[in-house]
Scaffold this motif. Structure first.
Motif, mmCIF file in Angstrom:
data_model
loop_
_atom_site.group_PDB
_atom_site.id
_atom_site.type_symbol
_atom_site.label_atom_id
_atom_site.label_comp_id
_atom_site.label_asym_id
_atom_site.label_seq_id
_atom_site.Cartn_x
_atom_site.Cartn_y
_atom_site.Cartn_z
ATOM 1 N N VAL A 132 4.512 11.440 10.559
ATOM 2 C CA VAL A 132 5.165 10.601 9.563
ATOM 3 C C VAL A 132 4.462 9.251 9.520
ATOM 4 N N ARG A 133 4.094 8.862 8.309
ATOM 5 C CA ARG A 133 3.477 7.558 8.114
ATOM 6 C C ARG A 133 4.206 6.844 6.990
ATOM 7 N N PHE A 134 4.443 5.567 7.178
ATOM 8 C CA PHE A 134 5.125 4.759 6.171
ATOM 9 C C PHE A 134 4.088 3.834 5.541
ATOM 10 N N GLU A 135 3.718 4.141 4.302
ATOM 11 C CA GLU A 135 2.642 3.434 3.624
ATOM 12 C C GLU A 135 3.208 2.422 2.628
ATOM 13 N N ARG A 136 2.577 1.263 2.601
ATOM 14 C CA ARG A 136 3.020 0.191 1.707
ATOM 15 C C ARG A 136 2.906 0.614 0.243
ATOM 16 N N ARG A 137 3.965 0.355 -0.510
ATOM 17 C CA ARG A 137 3.968 0.579 -1.948
ATOM 18 C C ARG A 137 4.438 -0.695 -2.632
ATOM 19 N N GLY A 138 4.307 -0.723 -3.961
ATOM 20 C CA GLY A 138 4.732 -1.884 -4.731
ATOM 21 C C GLY A 138 5.746 -1.498 -5.786
#
Length: 759
Positions: free
Chosen positions: A440-446
């Motif tokens: 699980v990876r939490f990737e920055r979004r806008g």
């Protein structure tokens, strides 16, 4: 030719050889005979299954606290005894044999939706939200409700009761690392968000599964449920239903609305599936129908609030809801991380309604980060609404991984993230650090990623605002003219009779032992089971049956599509009429925004400015630990998608366990440390990095240990880019050079120029 039989022990088909006839006509006649025997037997067994479903329905609703939980439990708190009583109950789930829970781990509380059905859907199966929480070793609690409301209870009362439940669980686990995590399914999702907005200090992370918070949102050609309020002119019909129910709203009406959305499934596919697989599917069908077929009751005032303030008024994300003590429900007050799990296949809560509230609260990414909120979302591609919190596949993937990584989510820096799941394989780097079956990876979004999902334009918002105003007018007319007459003619007895006469309930009564005509079905079904002769799976008439079934389903789907298209055309045309908009006082197009947004809060802005000033003064305060966390975040900002990987957090935990007790950070302390160092980098990355040698000078003996720790954590994922390599070299130079010489910093982080979060 093979003939299929069903084992009485397993219910699975087995094959046996039957002699084939030499002439095709005779062979087909034999196949037709086999098929019609099987079809007749399936018809009898299907009718008997409906009989058992009806009996299960009456047996289930006769219980004191009917639920479909498959786990034993004990009552912890009963909301009926509160100062403002409600029909909600908090229970502690007992772990099944072989499962051990750790009271020091963060407790989880699962809140079930009170949207027509009874409680227990979040723990109906072993592979469920409750099941994965227990499997991960966390204490688990469940908030359910009784089928009848306490007279006078309101939505506000329920929010206050839920806050009391959270306080109770926290008190039972004083040594747990982290505040209770709350899981809210569907209706329960917006309910716990309202509670957390008024009691932000009480809760840990919130997981909202299929929960609508932005009720007007959607896209053309889809999401027809949002238009239904416009067909009859608003919520006056809700008021009429409450009056006919003598102050009680029947949840059967809500369930019937859900069923009307997909007539092919309601009228054909669900029943055909179990009819065609009667030997294997009956048990699962009966288990589900026990929950689906037992509607509960709400106070009319509760349902009116939901219809007026939320679904038609869309007032939750605009901050227009106030409790009786004057407190405004402002979702920006929620300080705990918010996890939103939604699906493109959900026709009840589409992604736009699950995520659109973020755009209602914030205009820019910087504003969201400065507000201190951490929001994580996950978008499933196909699962339906119920599957979000019922499907075993979803439970053993998304819910399981969210449970295992909730502590990591709790320490994420402010901002918007997407949860990305990658299946763990033999080639996965540092697979030993992965707790589940997926990395699980939490990737920055806008915010632009949310906007890309689609949504309303200004004209759509005017249409919904027109409906909201027309609804107020129509409801006012009803209350003044028709309401007094209806209430005067209604009695508790007439209300009870109307509920029992509802077609939704009558179908259970008609196919049960309460109907004398069903008397011969049970013995006939037993006779059929004794001589069951399933048809061979390659029988050509089975193919004809499947084709006919598919044709019926396609026809019903086509009728549904025509209905939905007509509904949308009517809504867009009628409520888009300038005459109708003027009639309700909306004004000329463009004169004022139809969609109300969260207004500016001077006190919030002043507090934010003071917090930023205080933060800037701390840029050179701290020691080696602050320097290490700052350096790690700086390296992470060099990745294309800034975020967090569970492997790095798992390695940090292992290192923490090896540390002496005096050096161990609590999760709360680590969370505060990460947030502070991240915001310092966003304010002025150059100044923050230049201060690292000053921090290290206070603990020179820690330099080598900390740079070693940084190297181990930065390499936990095995992913390195040119940008992260340069940043790592910069960090090594800073840690080995007391004067801070290490070259210029590449870039300014994710938000641009210094002090960008203050602007």
């Amino acid at each position: 030719m093979e003939t299929a039989f069903v084992s009485a022990d397993t219910g699975h088909r087995t094959q046996s050889r039957a002699p084939a006839y030499p002439w095709p006509a005779l062979e087909f006649a034999r196949q037709a005979q086999d098929y019609w025997i099987d079809a007749a037997q399936r018809s009898v067994l299907f009718l008997d299954m409906l009989r058992r479903r009806g009996n299960d329905h009456f047996e289930h609703i006769a219980r004191t606290g009917p639920n479909v939980l498959s786990f034993p439990f004990e009552i912890v708190a009963d909301g009926r005894g509160f100062e403002r009583p409600v029909n909600y109950v908090l229970v502690r789930i007992t772990a099944p044999p072989g499962t051990v829970t750790d009271p020091a781990k963060r407790p989880f509380i699962v809140f079930d939706p009170r949207a027509g059905h009874g409680p227990g859907i979040g723990g109906m199966k072993r592979d469920s939200e409750i099941g994965v929480v227990l499997k991960a070793g966390h204490p688990c609690y469940f908030v359910g409700f009784l089928p009848e409301p306490v007279p006078g209870q309101t939505v506000e009362d329920v929010c206050r009761a839920e806050a009391a439940f959270v306080d109770k669980v926290a008190a039972l686990h004083p040594d747990a690392e982290g505040k209770p995590c709350l899981i809210g399914n569907c209706q329960a999702g917006w309910q716990i968000m309202m509670m957390a907005a008024t009691r932000p200090e009480a809760t840990g992370p919130l997981l909202l599964a299929g929960a609508p918070l932005s009720y007007w949102a959607g896209v053309h050609g889809k999401n027809p449920l949002r238009y239904l309020g416009g067909l009859l002119g608003g919520t006056w019909l809700t008021a009429l239903s409450g009056d006919l129910g003598a102050g009680i709203f029947d949840g059967a009406a809500l369930v019937a609305n859900f069923e009307r959305m997909n007539p092919a499934n309601t009228l054909w596919k669900k029943n055909y599936n179990v009819y065609s697989k009667i030997d294997s599917e009956a048990g699962r069908f009966l288990d589900f129908e026990k929950w689906w077929g037992s509607p509960i009751l709400l106070n009319a005032v509760e349902m009116q609030f939901i219809a007026d303030e939320l679904f038609l008024g869309n007032k939750l994300s605009s901050g227009e809801i106030r409790f009786s003590d004057g407190v405004r429900v402002d979702l920006r007050n929620v300080t705990a991380p918010i996890v939103v799990f939604c699906s493109h296949g959900d026709d009840i809560t589409p992604p736009q309604q699950a995520l659109g509230w973020i755009l209602d609260l914030y205009d820019t990414d910087r504003e969201l980060i400065a507000g201190g909120q951490t929001i994580v979302y996950s978008l499933h591609q196909s699962i339906g609404h119920l599957g979000i919190f019922v499907s075993a596949k979803v439970a053993t993937k998304e819910h399981d991984e969210f449970t295992r990584t909730m502590d990591l989510i709790d320490v994420l820096p402010p901002g918007l993230y997407e949860a990305v799941f990658t299946e763990k394989t033999g080639a996965t780097i540092h697979a030993e650090l992965v707790s589940g079956d997926h990395v699980v990876r939490f990737e920055r979004r806008g915010l632009d990623d949310i906007r890309a999902l689609g949504g309303n334009d200004a004209e759509d918002d005017r249409r919904f605002a027109t409906l909201a105003r027309l609804s107020d007018i129509n409801q006012g007319l009803y209350r003044a003219l028709l309401g007094p007459l209806v209430r005067g003619l209604t009695t508790p007895q007439s209300a009870a009779w109307l509920r029992q006469a509802h077609p939704y309930r009558q179908r259970y009564a008609a196919f049960s032992d309460r109907n004398p005509l069903m008397g011969p079905v049970a013995p006939l079904a037993e006779h059929v089971r004794a001589g069951r002769k399933p048809v061979a799976p390659d029988n050509p008439l089975l193919g004809v049956q499947e084709a006919v079934s598919a044709g019926i389903a396609d026809t019903l789907d086509h009728v549904r599509d025509l209905r939905d298209q007509a509904t949308e055309r009517f809504f867009l045309t009628f409520y888009g009429s300038r005459a109708v908009q003027a009639m309700v006082g909306l004004g000329a197009s463009g004169s004022a925004p139809a969609r109300r947004r969260m207004g500016r809060d001077r006190f919030r802005e002043a507090a934010m400015a003071k917090s930023i000033a205080t933060l800037e003064a701390r840029v050179d305060q701290g020691g080696a630990t602050e320097a290490a966390v700052r350096a790690l975040l700086h390296i992470g900002l060099g990745r294309p998608h800034f975020g967090a990987d569970e492997r790095g957090f798992a390695m940090l935990r292992r290192i923490r366990q090896q540390e002496p007790g005096s050096r161990r950070f609590s999760l709360a302390r680590f969370k505060a440390l990460v947030r502070e160092q991240y915001l310092l980098l966003l304010l002025d990355e150059e100044r923050a990095m230049a201060a690292i040698p000053t921090l290290l000078d206070r603990e020179p003996a820690e330099r080598d240990r900390m740079i070693g720790l940084i190297s181990r954590l930065a390499g936990a994922t095995g992913e390195a880019t040119e940008g992260t390599g340069r940043r790592m070299a910069r960090v090594e130079a800073l840690f080995h050079a007391p004067d801070g010489a290490g070259g210029a910093i590449e870039g300014r982080g994710r938000l641009g120029e210094p002090s960008s979060i203050a602007s």
